[in-house]
Design a protein around this motif. Structure first.
Motif, PDB file in Angstrom:
ATOM      1  N   ASP A 145       0.835  -1.203   0.000  1.00 55.51           N
ATOM      2  CA  ASP A 145       0.000   0.000   0.000  1.00 55.51           C
ATOM      3  C   ASP A 145       0.867   1.250   0.000  1.00 55.51           C
ATOM      4  N   ARG A 180       2.185   1.825  -3.497  1.00 55.06           N
ATOM      5  CA  ARG A 180       1.142   2.386  -4.373  1.00 55.06           C
ATOM      6  C   ARG A 180       0.892   3.851  -4.042  1.00 55.06           C
ATOM      7  N   ASP A 204       3.474   5.961  -5.595  1.00 54.91           N
ATOM      8  CA  ASP A 204       3.195   6.205  -7.017  1.00 54.91           C
ATOM      9  C   ASP A 204       2.274   7.410  -7.187  1.00 54.91           C
TER      10      ASP A 204
END
Length: 325
Positions: A132, A135, A138
């Protein structure tokens, strides 16, 4: 994204290992700390794989936090230094100088980053939330790519047996653009979202590469010019200094038969001394309207100041061309 040290760190080489250490020095102990750090530098030079070190003083107006960067060829060589008895003895000796315990981030690998402003960010990621967190990073990168001056970002996973924190490095072309991102509403919203993935982070800021030559008033946090202005100003003072030293001291050293490498060292010592104690203070005063961030608040001032510096460059080139041609 939440924490770290911002400064031009000169690059994290591809297979290299770098440790960024921050330590808050007790008031009035700066000179003692410098002597202790020089002793540390002498010791670390004897370790295999050592490539270099840099010392960055505190940013004006902020906590008296000094940052030291040590570079090694490989992670195992860096680890050998960090776990050595020599380093432990030095830390014990220097402990009375510190206000609190030093903190450090270790970077293994990476790509070179020169002449930019760099932020080194460490996070304590919650167990089981690593994917998580990646991500979320990102999403952070996607937002940063929209920002002015953004020049890239890297994510460093924990180094097994050495460090359990995740480290993010991102780079901007100027300190102004970096600060704008750090203070942005977009970043604040992302931080709120990211708190479910990491439990803690730190924030430390460091001045830029030429900051010692750009001070505007004792005890006043007037800020530091962006790197491009610092570079232009340093060239303005450095070029005539080097030319005059070459025509005077350099000529005399050649006649005395001094080897070129010794003459170059003497010239460097003289030029840095002239810049630090004579010319850079004069340049700061003459171009304060352009260098001091809270004065240079319009495009016209930025352009006029840059044009004047470029004009001075041209004058020096013409003068030396006529006198030496």
């Amino acid at each position: 994204m939440g924490a770290g040290a911002s400064r031009d760190l000169g690059g994290v080489g591809g297979d290299n290992a770098t440790v960024v250490t921050s330590q808050r020095v007790r008031p009035g102990r700066d000179d003692d700390y410098r002597r202790w750090q020089e002793k540390t530098n002498q010791v670390v030079r004897e370790f295999d794989g050592f490539e270099g070190t840099e010392l960055y003083p505190p940013t004006p107006g902020e906590a008296n936090e000094w940052v030291v960067v040590f570079r090694f060829s490989r992670v195992d060589q860096l680890t050998a230094w960090l776990e050595s008895s020599a380093r432990r003895e030095l830390l014990d000796e220097g402990r009375p100088l510190f206000d609190g315990s030093p903190t450090q981030e270790i970077l293994a690998g990476g790509t070179p980053a020169r002449d930019v402003v760099t932020a080194v960010i460490s996070h304590e990621v919650r167990p089981g939330r690593e994917r998580d967190f990646m991500r979320w990073q990102d999403k952070v990168l996607a937002e940063q790519e929209k920002q002015s001056g953004f020049m890239g970002s890297e994510l460093f996973k924990p180094v097994q047996g050495v460090q359990d924190r995740w480290v993010v490095v991102f780079r901007y072309d100027t300190r102004e653009h970096l600060d704008r991102w750090l203070d942005s509403e977009a970043r604040k919203k992302l931080l709120e979202e990211g708190r479910q993935y990491f439990s803690a982070y730190d924030v430390r800021k460091i001045a830029s590469a030429f900051s010692g030559w750009f001070r505007f008033g004792e005890g006043a946090d007037k800020g530091i010019p962006p790197n491009w202005k610092q570079a232009m100003s340093v060239v303005l003072a450095l070029y005539p200094t080097v030319m005059i030293l070459n025509l005077t001291v350099g000529h005399d050293l050649d006649e005395l038969g001094v080897p070129g490498y010794v003459g170059l060292f003497i010239g460097n010592v003289l030029s840095v001394s002239v810049l630090t104690w004579l010319l850079m203070p004069l340049v700061n005063r003459a171009f304060a309207f352009w260098l001091v961030p809270d004065r240079a608040n319009s495009l016209r001032v930025h352009v006029v100041g840059a044009a004047l510096v470029a004009l001075c460059w041209l004058v020096f080139i013409v003068v030396f061309g006529l006198t030496t041609g």
